[in-house]
Design a protein around this motif. Structure first.
Motif, short mmCIF file in Angstrom:
data_model
loop_
_atom_site.label_atom_id
_atom_site.label_comp_id
_atom_site.label_asym_id
_atom_site.label_seq_id
_atom_site.Cartn_x
_atom_site.Cartn_y
_atom_site.Cartn_z
N VAL A 13 0.86 -1.18 0.00
CA VAL A 13 0.00 0.00 0.00
C VAL A 13 0.89 1.23 0.00
CG1 VAL A 13 -1.76 1.25 1.30
CG2 VAL A 13 -1.76 -1.25 1.27
N PRO A 14 0.65 2.20 -0.89
CA PRO A 14 1.49 3.40 -0.89
C PRO A 14 1.28 4.21 0.38
CG PRO A 14 -0.15 3.47 -2.66
CD PRO A 14 -0.33 2.19 -1.94
N HIS A 15 2.31 4.91 0.77
CA HIS A 15 2.30 5.69 2.01
C HIS A 15 2.68 7.13 1.72
CE1 HIS A 15 2.77 1.54 3.33
NE2 HIS A 15 2.16 1.92 4.44
N ASP A 16 2.24 8.02 2.59
CA ASP A 16 2.61 9.42 2.54
C ASP A 16 3.47 9.74 3.76
OD1 ASP A 16 1.02 9.76 0.29
OD2 ASP A 16 -0.68 10.53 1.42
N VAL A 17 4.41 10.64 3.58
CA VAL A 17 5.23 11.14 4.69
C VAL A 17 4.74 12.55 4.99
CG1 VAL A 17 7.55 11.76 5.45
CG2 VAL A 17 7.20 9.73 4.03
N VAL A 18 4.32 12.77 6.23
CA VAL A 18 3.71 14.03 6.62
C VAL A 18 4.53 14.66 7.75
CG1 VAL A 18 1.62 15.12 7.52
CG2 VAL A 18 1.44 13.12 6.03
N VAL A 19 4.90 15.93 7.57
CA VAL A 19 5.55 16.69 8.64
C VAL A 19 4.45 17.38 9.42
CG1 VAL A 19 7.09 18.61 9.17
CG2 VAL A 19 7.66 17.05 7.33
N ALA A 76 12.20 17.45 13.49
CA ALA A 76 10.78 17.60 13.13
C ALA A 76 9.96 16.46 13.72
CB ALA A 76 10.62 17.60 11.62
N GLU A 77 8.67 16.70 13.81
CA GLU A 77 7.73 15.63 14.11
C GLU A 77 7.13 15.21 12.78
OE1 GLU A 77 4.87 16.45 17.12
OE2 GLU A 77 6.34 17.44 18.40
N ALA A 78 7.27 13.94 12.44
CA ALA A 78 6.79 13.44 11.15
C ALA A 78 6.13 12.09 11.36
CB ALA A 78 7.95 13.32 10.17
N ALA A 79 5.28 11.72 10.40
CA ALA A 79 4.55 10.46 10.51
C ALA A 79 4.37 9.85 9.13
CB ALA A 79 3.19 10.71 11.14
N VAL A 80 4.18 8.53 9.13
CA VAL A 80 3.85 7.78 7.93
C VAL A 80 2.35 7.53 7.95
CG1 VAL A 80 4.18 5.62 6.68
CG2 VAL A 80 6.10 6.65 7.87
N ARG A 81 1.69 7.83 6.85
CA ARG A 81 0.25 7.58 6.75
C ARG A 81 -0.03 6.72 5.54
NH1 ARG A 81 -2.04 13.62 8.01
NH2 ARG A 81 -1.22 13.74 10.12
N ASP A 82 -0.96 5.77 5.70
CA ASP A 82 -1.40 4.96 4.57
C ASP A 82 -2.27 5.81 3.67
OD1 ASP A 82 -0.18 2.78 5.71
OD2 ASP A 82 -2.02 1.96 6.56
N GLN A 83 -2.14 5.58 2.37
CA GLN A 83 -3.04 6.23 1.44
C GLN A 83 -4.33 5.44 1.36
OE1 GLN A 83 -1.12 6.50 -2.36
NE2 GLN A 83 -0.44 8.57 -1.95
#
Length: 91
Positions: A13-19, A76-83
């Motif tokens: 599943v593709p993921h997004d990297v969010v700051v 930074a605070e960052a997270a991986v989110r599922d698309q």
């Protein structure tokens, strides 16, 4: 049979990297964003400070985790989110 989306068990599943927060070292975070995206330093700083911001879109999980680790090392605070799957919110 209409066009439908099927996710195979072996599909990644593709993921997004969010700051979510650049922290106090915003310039260091912008340099990491620049390295990850290839944007100019100015655009990277704008992207890093307008949070929450999607830095990478649709990347594999391993690449997303490595990017989050680099962003966290920069402060930074960052997270991986599922698309969501295609058509997730469509009627």
């Amino acid at each position: 049979m209409g066009d439908e989306y099927f996710l195979s068990v072996c599909d990644d599943v593709p993921h997004d990297v969010v700051v979510t927060d650049p922290g106090v070292r915003a310039l260091d975070v912008a340099e990491v964003v620049r390295r990850l995206t290839g944007l100019s330093l100015w655009h990277s700083k704008v992207l890093a400070t307008q949070t929450p911001a999607v830095v990478l879109h649709g990347v594999p999980l391993e690449e997303a985790r490595a990017a989050v680790a680099a962003l966290r090392d920069a402060g930074a605070e960052a997270a991986v989110r599922d698309q969501p799957p295609p058509g997730f919110l469509m009627p």
